[in-house]
Scaffold this active site. Structure first.
Site, mmCIF file in Angstrom:
data_model
loop_
_atom_site.group_PDB
_atom_site.id
_atom_site.type_symbol
_atom_site.label_atom_id
_atom_site.label_comp_id
_atom_site.label_asym_id
_atom_site.label_seq_id
_atom_site.Cartn_x
_atom_site.Cartn_y
_atom_site.Cartn_z
ATOM 1 N N LYS A 41 0.844 -1.197 0.000
ATOM 2 C CA LYS A 41 0.000 0.000 0.000
ATOM 3 C C LYS A 41 0.878 1.245 0.000
ATOM 4 C CE LYS A 41 0.817 1.384 4.449
ATOM 5 N NZ LYS A 41 1.517 2.662 4.782
ATOM 6 N N ALA A 94 10.897 -4.455 3.514
ATOM 7 C CA ALA A 94 10.458 -4.154 4.877
ATOM 8 C C ALA A 94 10.959 -2.784 5.316
ATOM 9 C CB ALA A 94 10.978 -5.231 5.836
ATOM 10 N N GLY A 95 10.197 -2.132 6.205
ATOM 11 C CA GLY A 95 10.617 -0.874 6.793
ATOM 12 C C GLY A 95 10.595 0.302 5.845
ATOM 13 N N LEU A 103 5.346 0.592 3.339
ATOM 14 C CA LEU A 103 4.475 -0.002 2.322
ATOM 15 C C LEU A 103 3.562 -1.097 2.879
ATOM 16 C CD1 LEU A 103 7.145 -0.246 -0.526
ATOM 17 C CD2 LEU A 103 5.404 1.528 -0.216
ATOM 18 N N GLY A 106 4.586 -6.315 5.942
ATOM 19 C CA GLY A 106 4.325 -7.287 7.006
ATOM 20 C C GLY A 106 2.859 -7.352 7.362
ATOM 21 N N SER A 107 2.188 -6.210 7.403
ATOM 22 C CA SER A 107 0.753 -6.182 7.708
ATOM 23 C C SER A 107 -0.045 -6.889 6.616
ATOM 24 C CB SER A 107 0.276 -4.730 7.840
ATOM 25 O OG SER A 107 0.888 -4.095 8.941
ATOM 26 N N ASP A 155 -2.428 -1.382 10.627
ATOM 27 C CA ASP A 155 -2.563 -1.433 9.172
ATOM 28 C C ASP A 155 -3.177 -2.727 8.658
ATOM 29 O OD1 ASP A 155 -1.380 1.041 9.090
ATOM 30 O OD2 ASP A 155 0.505 0.366 8.193
#
Length: 288
Positions: free
Chosen positions: A8, A93-94, A97, A100-101, A134
């Site tokens: 996202k 990651a991080g 975006l 992980g969610s 999220d």
């Protein structure tokens, strides 16, 4: 079973105020894009839970949101069914975006189907909310207004698909570090919401990410990427969420491709597109 897990971006983010629990109330527009991880799910004997992934920067242990989602399903439904899960990462990651969610939401949907648990949309949303602010968005996709800590969602009519050029700096940004530096001057309680004005007018020029005031002080190079996209004709360019990814939305693919060609050779960039809800649900799979 193989499912996609989409990223996202945030089309604007407003800080409303700081809560008693230390979190911040926000108003934001979540928008899914076509950049996606893939997750493979296979049944396993009772009690067996295996998780592996191809990104060495991600912890593939019990702290991972995927395993947390699995164990939450087991606790809430009483099932002892097992699963073997492999994650092929494309969403870094991080970078703000939601990778992980999104992985966690995809896991809830996939195992609800594979284990034949029969959980409804409301039950899945409750589980998603307990995993992270999220996560519930990724049960919807498309364009959503997010309020409170981002977990109170209002699905909105989709915007026309737009090319989205993303740059990934070679470093993640820990979200807590950005929110910890948010001062009272950034809160917009009582102010006219530019997000709400955008929803009335469709003027991308209204949208802002309040967190950029903090982000650009600590990471000035991100402001240069934002300026680059705007100079190349992006209708909107922002840091996504708390960063570190910077995106530019363009009115046509040719303009986005031209901006990508002119990027410095060292830039890690990806050309994607915004993903409306219908397309998101169709491609997500797992009974979404």
């Amino acid at each position: 079973m193989t499912v996609k897990s989409f990223a996202k971006i945030n089309l604007g983010l407003e800080i409303i105020g700081k809560r008693a629990d230390g979190y911040h109330d926000i108003r934001t527009l979540f928008q899914t894009i076509s950049l996606a991880d893939e997750l493979d799910f296979e049944p396993a004997p009772p009690g067996v839970l295996d998780l592996a992934g191809d990104d060495p920067s991600v912890a593939w242990d019990r702290t991972n949101l995927v395993l947390r989602a699995v164990r939450l399903l087991q606790v809430e439904t009483g099932t002892d069914r097992g699963a073997r899960i492999v994650v092929r990462k494309t969403v870094p990651a991080g970078r703000g975006l939601g990778g992980g969610s999104s992985n966690a939401a995809a896991t809830l949907l996939a195992l609800n189907a594979m284990w034949d648990l029969g959980l409804g949309a409301g039950e899945l949303a409750g589980l998603a909310r307990s995993l992270g602010a999220d996560v519930p968005f990724f049960l919807h996709g498309g364009l959503c207004l997010g309020e409170d800590i981002g977990d109170r969602l209002t699905p909105l009519p989709d915007l026309p698909p737009l090319p989205c050029l993303l740059v990934f700096p070679p470093f993640p940004i820990p979200t807590p570090s950005i929110y910890a530096a948010v001062g009272p001057s950034l809160t917009s309680a009582g102010k006219v919401s530019k997000i709400m004005r955008f929803l009335e007018s469709g003027d991308f020029g209204l949208l802002e990410n309040d967190l950029e005031h903090v982000i650009f002080r600590a990471y000035p190079e991100l402001e240069r990427w934002k300026s680059y996209f705007r100079e190349r004709g992006a209708v909107l360019s922002q840091v996504s969420g708390s960063g570190s990814a910077v995106y530019g939305l363009f009115s046509d693919t040719e303009s986005a491709a031209a901006a990508r060609r002119r990027l410095p050779g060292t830039a890690d960039a990806r050309l994607a597109a915004t993903l409306p809800r219908e397309g998101y649900k169709a491609q997500l799979g797992a009974g979404a």
